[in-house]
Design an enzyme around this catalytic site. Structure first.
Site, PDB file in Angstrom:
ATOM      1  N   HIS A  17       0.856  -1.201   0.000  1.00 42.77           N
ATOM      2  CA  HIS A  17       0.000   0.000   0.000  1.00 42.77           C
ATOM      3  C   HIS A  17       0.886   1.243   0.000  1.00 42.77           C
ATOM      4  O   HIS A  17       1.237   1.787   1.046  1.00 42.77           O
ATOM      5  CB  HIS A  17      -0.941   0.004   1.213  1.00 42.77           C
ATOM      6  CG  HIS A  17      -1.984   1.086   1.144  1.00 42.77           C
ATOM      7  ND1 HIS A  17      -3.334   0.825   1.229  1.00 42.77           N
ATOM      8  CD2 HIS A  17      -1.882   2.437   0.981  1.00 42.77           C
ATOM      9  CE1 HIS A  17      -4.001   1.963   1.120  1.00 42.77           C
ATOM     10  NE2 HIS A  17      -3.140   2.953   0.979  1.00 42.77           N
ATOM     11  N   HIS A  19       1.433   4.856  -2.506  1.00 46.85           N
ATOM     12  CA  HIS A  19       0.940   5.614  -3.662  1.00 46.85           C
ATOM     13  C   HIS A  19       2.101   6.183  -4.467  1.00 46.85           C
ATOM     14  O   HIS A  19       3.106   6.628  -3.916  1.00 46.85           O
ATOM     15  CB  HIS A  19       0.011   6.744  -3.204  1.00 46.85           C
ATOM     16  CG  HIS A  19      -1.248   6.235  -2.568  1.00 46.85           C
ATOM     17  ND1 HIS A  19      -2.416   6.089  -3.268  1.00 46.85           N
ATOM     18  CD2 HIS A  19      -1.511   5.817  -1.302  1.00 46.85           C
ATOM     19  CE1 HIS A  19      -3.359   5.615  -2.451  1.00 46.85           C
ATOM     20  NE2 HIS A  19      -2.836   5.439  -1.257  1.00 46.85           N
ATOM     21  N   ARG A  73       4.019  16.357 -15.769  1.00 43.44           N
ATOM     22  CA  ARG A  73       3.355  16.973 -16.919  1.00 43.44           C
ATOM     23  C   ARG A  73       3.502  16.223 -18.224  1.00 43.44           C
ATOM     24  O   ARG A  73       2.778  16.473 -19.171  1.00 43.44           O
ATOM     25  CB  ARG A  73       3.879  18.398 -17.096  1.00 43.44           C
ATOM     26  CG  ARG A  73       3.495  19.236 -15.886  1.00 43.44           C
ATOM     27  CD  ARG A  73       3.930  20.656 -15.996  1.00 43.44           C
ATOM     28  NE  ARG A  73       3.657  21.325 -14.733  1.00 43.44           N
ATOM     29  CZ  ARG A  73       4.031  22.546 -14.454  1.00 43.44           C
ATOM     30  NH1 ARG A  73       4.698  23.253 -15.353  1.00 43.44           N
ATOM     31  NH2 ARG A  73       3.746  23.069 -13.289  1.00 43.44           N
ATOM     32  N   ASP A 140      -6.079   3.000  -9.232  1.00 44.87           N
ATOM     33  CA  ASP A 140      -7.178   3.354  -8.332  1.00 44.87           C
ATOM     34  C   ASP A 140      -7.998   4.546  -8.825  1.00 44.87           C
ATOM     35  O   ASP A 140      -7.508   5.433  -9.523  1.00 44.87           O
ATOM     36  CB  ASP A 140      -6.696   3.532  -6.890  1.00 44.87           C
ATOM     37  CG  ASP A 140      -6.158   4.913  -6.581  1.00 44.87           C
ATOM     38  OD1 ASP A 140      -5.572   5.547  -7.479  1.00 44.87           O
ATOM     39  OD2 ASP A 140      -6.327   5.353  -5.426  1.00 44.87           O
ATOM     40  N   GLY A 172      -8.788   8.233  -2.102  1.00 46.96           N
ATOM     41  CA  GLY A 172      -9.367   9.543  -1.826  1.00 46.96           C
ATOM     42  C   GLY A 172     -10.224   9.509  -0.576  1.00 46.96           C
ATOM     43  O   GLY A 172     -10.218   8.531   0.161  1.00 46.96           O
ATOM     44  N   HIS A 199      -9.689   1.185  -0.746  1.00 45.12           N
ATOM     45  CA  HIS A 199      -9.512   1.767   0.590  1.00 45.12           C
ATOM     46  C   HIS A 199     -10.889   1.735   1.264  1.00 45.12           C
ATOM     47  O   HIS A 199     -11.898   2.037   0.623  1.00 45.12           O
ATOM     48  CB  HIS A 199      -9.126   3.249   0.509  1.00 45.12           C
ATOM     49  CG  HIS A 199      -7.724   3.543   0.072  1.00 45.12           C
ATOM     50  ND1 HIS A 199      -7.174   3.068  -1.081  1.00 45.12           N
ATOM     51  CD2 HIS A 199      -6.763   4.317   0.654  1.00 45.12           C
ATOM     52  CE1 HIS A 199      -5.927   3.532  -1.191  1.00 45.12           C
ATOM     53  NE2 HIS A 199      -5.654   4.288  -0.155  1.00 45.12           N
ATOM     54  N   GLU A 202     -10.832   3.826   6.730  1.00 45.32           N
ATOM     55  CA  GLU A 202      -9.667   4.621   7.156  1.00 45.32           C
ATOM     56  C   GLU A 202     -10.167   5.778   8.017  1.00 45.32           C
ATOM     57  O   GLU A 202      -9.722   5.956   9.140  1.00 45.32           O
ATOM     58  CB  GLU A 202      -8.925   5.153   5.913  1.00 45.32           C
ATOM     59  CG  GLU A 202      -7.758   6.100   6.231  1.00 45.32           C
ATOM     60  CD  GLU A 202      -7.148   6.752   4.980  1.00 45.32           C
ATOM     61  OE1 GLU A 202      -7.754   6.641   3.900  1.00 45.32           O
ATOM     62  OE2 GLU A 202      -6.080   7.373   5.107  1.00 45.32           O
ATOM     63  N   ASP A 280       1.992   3.978   2.693  1.00 43.50           N
ATOM     64  CA  ASP A 280       0.989   4.922   2.149  1.00 43.50           C
ATOM     65  C   ASP A 280       1.613   6.041   1.295  1.00 43.50           C
ATOM     66  O   ASP A 280       1.758   5.850   0.092  1.00 43.50           O
ATOM     67  CB  ASP A 280       0.112   5.468   3.274  1.00 43.50           C
ATOM     68  CG  ASP A 280      -1.302   5.816   2.813  1.00 43.50           C
ATOM     69  OD1 ASP A 280      -1.660   5.466   1.679  1.00 43.50           O
ATOM     70  OD2 ASP A 280      -2.054   6.426   3.593  1.00 43.50           O
TER      71      ASP A 280
HETATM   72 ZN   LIG Z   1      -3.694   4.941   0.602  1.00 38.37          ZN
END
Ligand SMILES: [Zn+2]
Length: 340
Positions: A17, A19, A73, A140, A172, A199, A202, A280
């Site tokens: 987990h 990101h 970008r 995700d 999110g 998720h 949380e 995370d």
């Molecule tokens: Zn997360």
């Protein structure tokens, strides 16, 4: 460094987990900012960046996170970010990582989906070759962007289907973003062979985790710490061996948990829920996977053997094929035996 910290530093690990953009360290952000100098609020000087990364509160975290998203970008930025994140994971002896990637954020900012997917796949191959780390992807849905984002994330996943893609997620905020509305997208992703890793639980209660299990077919739960409030849910997770991806420091930094001493990890473990330890958005929360293992060892009172079991739990809960799991479990066993 304590003896346990040096054991953790050398321990072969799996990260489940973490990101993609959230893993951009000040060093990586400085590199991206330098490429877009004068055209972004983010400082390109690493010393100034340390201050920029000192979060005042959750809203400030989101502001900084989005300014980093905005630095990505073109496909060359994606390649750099992904490759450098892999370097930092490999430095911590992470052998295998399922990285949560949010293609919607990048495609909606103008990077075409095929170029985005080619860039992450290029970085995956280069990272395996240069750092000996295996990366896989969880695409995700950014929940706050709603059903159009779900539709687009599913489309990119199924049309591009990069080789490293294993799972479909939902991230999110949870408040105001009910899980059941995403059922049709998860149904289609699962029918196409992607694993379900939303998720849930949380920042909201156990009901969100039940929704993720019932409606989204969750096979692992991102965070899921609210399960500790519901004994029936903990029994369900234990009986069905559905692992939680626990990220202790993140929960304190986002105020999902008031303090690390109040973290529900020990209650989850006591109830037999399979848990894995993860990081995370590590640089943004001022942590590393190594540090999260140290925090978990403190909360659970673990010695070296107990910490090695945490590393094994992540391998077992991963979506690696059997042979890959066996190889990594053997490596962990050999390492632990060398320290016994
Ligand atoms: Zn997360």
């Amino acid at each position: 460094m304590t003896e346990l910290a040096s054991f953790i530093a050398g321990l072969p690990k799996a990260e489940l987990h973490v990101h993609h953009v959230g893993s951009a360290s000040p060093r990586i952000v400085a590199e991206l900012a330098a490429r877009h100098e004068g055209n972004s609020p983010v400082p390109a000087d690493p010393a100034a960046l340390a201050d920029y990364f000192a979060f005042r509160d959750f809203a400030h975290f989101i502001e900084v996170y989005l300014s980093v998203v905005d630095l990505v970008r073109d496909d060359e930025d994606v390649r750099t970010l992904t490759y450098e994140v892999a370097r930092e994971l490999a430095r911590q002896q992470v052998r295998y990582a399922e990285l949560t990637v949010t293609p919607y954020s990048h495609v909606s900012r103008g990077i075409p989906a095929p170029a985005f997917c080619t860039a992450i796949e290029d970085a995956r191959a280069a990272a395996a070759r240069d750092f000996g780390i295996e990366l896989r992807w969880c695409f995700d849905i950014p929940g706050e962007a709603g059903l159009p984002a779900a539709e687009e994330t599913l489309r990119i996943a199924l049309e591009e289907r990069p080789d490293g893609l294993l799972s479909f997620g939902l991230g999110g905020p949870e408040i105001g973003v009910p899980r059941p509305q995403f059922k049709p997208y998860f149904d289609k992703a699962r029918a196409a062979g992607l694993r379900s890793v939303p998720h849930a639980g949380e920042t909201t209660g156990p009901g969100t985790i039940w929704d993720a299990l019932r409606d989204l077919g969750a096979e692992r739960i991102g965070h899921g710490i609210a399960a500790a409030e519901d004994p029936q849910l903990m029994s369900y997770l234990a009986d069905h061996q559905i692992p939680l991806e626990v990220c202790p420091t993140s929960n304190v930094r986002t105020r999902a948990v008031a303090s690390i001493e109040e973290h529900p990890l020990p209650a989850l473990v006591a109830a037999g829920v399979p848990v894995t330890i993860n990081s995370d958005d590590p640089p943004m929360f001022g942590t590393t996977l190594e540090e999260e293992y140290a925090v978990a060892a403190h909360l659970l009172g673990l010695d070296e053997a107990g910490v090695a079991d945490l590393a094994r739990a992540a391998v077992t809960a991963s979506f690696l094929p059997h042979a890959g799991k066996e190889r990594l479990l053997t490596e962990i066993g050999d390492y632990a035996a060398g320290h016994a």
